[in-house]
Enzyme design. Structure first.
Site, short mmCIF file in Angstrom:
data_model
loop_
_atom_site.label_atom_id
_atom_site.label_comp_id
_atom_site.label_asym_id
_atom_site.label_seq_id
_atom_site.Cartn_x
_atom_site.Cartn_y
_atom_site.Cartn_z
N GLU A 98 31.56 40.37 111.66
CA GLU A 98 31.02 40.20 113.00
C GLU A 98 30.04 39.02 112.99
OE1 GLU A 98 27.98 42.93 115.74
OE2 GLU A 98 28.71 43.66 113.81
N ILE A 100 26.75 37.37 114.28
CA ILE A 100 25.51 37.82 114.91
C ILE A 100 24.85 36.65 115.63
CG2 ILE A 100 23.25 38.90 114.51
CD1 ILE A 100 25.60 40.72 113.70
N ASP A 201 17.68 42.70 98.27
CA ASP A 201 17.40 41.25 98.15
C ASP A 201 16.73 40.79 99.44
OD1 ASP A 201 17.32 38.65 97.27
OD2 ASP A 201 19.46 38.27 97.42
#
Ligand code: ADP
Length: 293
Positions: A98, A100, A201
Site C-alpha cells: 500500500e 502511504i 528499528d
C-alpha cells in the site's frame, strides 16, 4: 526506474492483486531508504509502493519484511502498510505494498504515536525472540528464542555484532574484553518486563505521518523484546517530539530509570552502524562501556 527485466513481474503482480488490467503508467523514485530501490508506481489510477533488490544479495529480505509488517498489522494498534505481494524473478526480488500518502506531523500526531506504540507494546508473549530470523538494515538478525531478556540481548544481539566487529578489526581485543565484562552484568541492569512485540528499528526514518495525520510504521525488524529497545532507538538520532514520550508514558508507564538505560539499549544499533558504516560510531560505544565497566 524499474529495470526492464522486472517490469513484467510487477505488472503481473499488480494485475493479480488489483484484479485490474493496465500497464505501469508512472514510476517515481523514492529516496531515503538505506538498502533497496524504491518507487511510487501508478497503476489503474491508484498508487502503490514498490521496493526491489537483487534476489541473491539479501536472501528472503522481503519475505521477512512482509512477515514483520503482518505481525505488526495483526495487533491493530498502529498504522502499518498492507503488503500486497512479495515476489521474485531470476535476478530480482520485490515487495509491493500500500502506498502511504503523507502530511505534516503536529502535536496530535505525536500524542497518537505515543499511545499507539504503547498499544503495540502491550502485545506480549512468553519468550524473547520470534518465529523467524530477519534483518536489521542489511545485517542478519537472529531471533532465537530465550526465556530471559538478558540472555537474548547478549546472545542474539550484542555478542554476534561484537564478534563481527572484532573479526573485521573495527574494535580492539580490549573492547571485546570490556564487552564480556558488561555481559556478566546485563541481568542486573534491566528491570523485568514481559516480552513486547517491537518494531525493532524505530528511528525517525522508519515512520510516516499519513494524510489523516496518524503514524504509520515502515521497514521493521520485528521481534518480541524489552520495550525499552524501541523507546531507546527513538532517541538515537532524535526527531521524536516530547509529546510522544509523555503520551507513551501516560498510557504505559515506563519502568523507573529507563532514561539511564537508553545508551545500554542503543549499544545494539550502534554496533549495527559500526559494522555497516565504520568507526565513527565507536566513540559512543566506548562512552557507554565506560558507564558500566
Ligand atoms: P529500505 O528498505 O531501503 O531502508 P524503506 O523501507 O526505508 O527502504 O523505504 C524507503 C523510503 O520510502 C522511506 O524512507 C519512505 O520515505 C518511503 N516509504 C516506505 N514505505 C512506504 C509506503 N508504504 N508508502 C509510501 N512511502 C513509503
Amino acid at each position: 526506474m524499474i529495470p526492464l527485466r522486472l517490469v513484467q513481474s510487477i505488472e503481473t503482480a499488480l494485475t493479480e492483486v488489483t484484479a485490474k488490467s493496465d500497464r505501469i503508467r508512472s514510476c517515481v523514485s523514492i529516496g531515503g531508504g538505506s538498502i533497496n530501490n524504491a518507487c511510487k508506481v501508478e497503476w489503474a489510477n491508484e498508487f502503490y509502493f514498490l521496493k526491489w533488490n537483487s534476489a541473491s544479495k539479501y536472501p528472503n529480505i522481503f519475505d521477512y519484511e512482509s512477515h514483520g509488517l503482518k505481525q505488526l498489522l495483526a495487533t491493530n494498534s498502529i498504522g502499518i502498510p498492507e503488503v500486497l505481494k512479495v515476489g521474485k524473478n531470476e535476478t530480482d526480488a520485490f515487495i509491493l505494498m500500500e502506498y502511504i500518502g503523507q502530511s505534516a506531523s503536529d502535536k496530535t500526531f505525536w500524542e497518537a504515536f505515543g499511545k499507539q506504540l504503547s498499544d503495540l507494546h502491550r502485545n506480549t508473549t512468553n519468550y524473547f525472540g520470534n518465529d523467524q530470523d530477519n534483518y536489521i538494515g542489511s545485517l542478519s538478525q537472529s531471533n532465537t528464542k530465550h526465556d530471559r531478556w538478558s540472555a537474548f540481548f547478549v546472545s542474539e544481539r550484542l555478542q554476534p555484532l561484537v564478534k563481527m566487529a572484532r573479526d573485521n578489526q573495527r574494535i580492539s581485543q580490549q573492547h571485546a574484553i570490556r564487552f564480556d565484562k558488561l555481559f556478566e552484568k546485563i541481568e542486573t541492569l534491566f528491570p523485568p518486563e514481559k516480552p513486547s512485540l517491537l518494531h525493532g528499528d524505530l528511528w525517525s526514518g522508519n515512520f510516516l505521518c499519513n494524510t489523516k495525520g496518524l503514524p504509520v510504521l515502515i521497514d521493521p525488524a520485528v521481534y518480541f523484546g524489552h520495550r525499552e529497545m524501541d523507546i531507546a532507538m527513538t532517541k538515537l538520532f532524535g526527531g521524536f517530539g516530547a509529546v510522544f514520550y509523555e503520551s507513551y508514558n501516560r498510557h504505559f508507564l515506563m519502568e523507573k530509570g529507563w532514561e539511564k538505560r537508553v545508551e545500554l539499549c542503543n549499544l545494539y544499533p550502534l554496533l549495527v552502524h559500526l559494522n555497516l558504516f565504520g568507526s565513527s560510531y565507536l566513540y559512543d560505544i566506548e562512552r557507554t562501556l565506560g558507564y558500566y565497566v
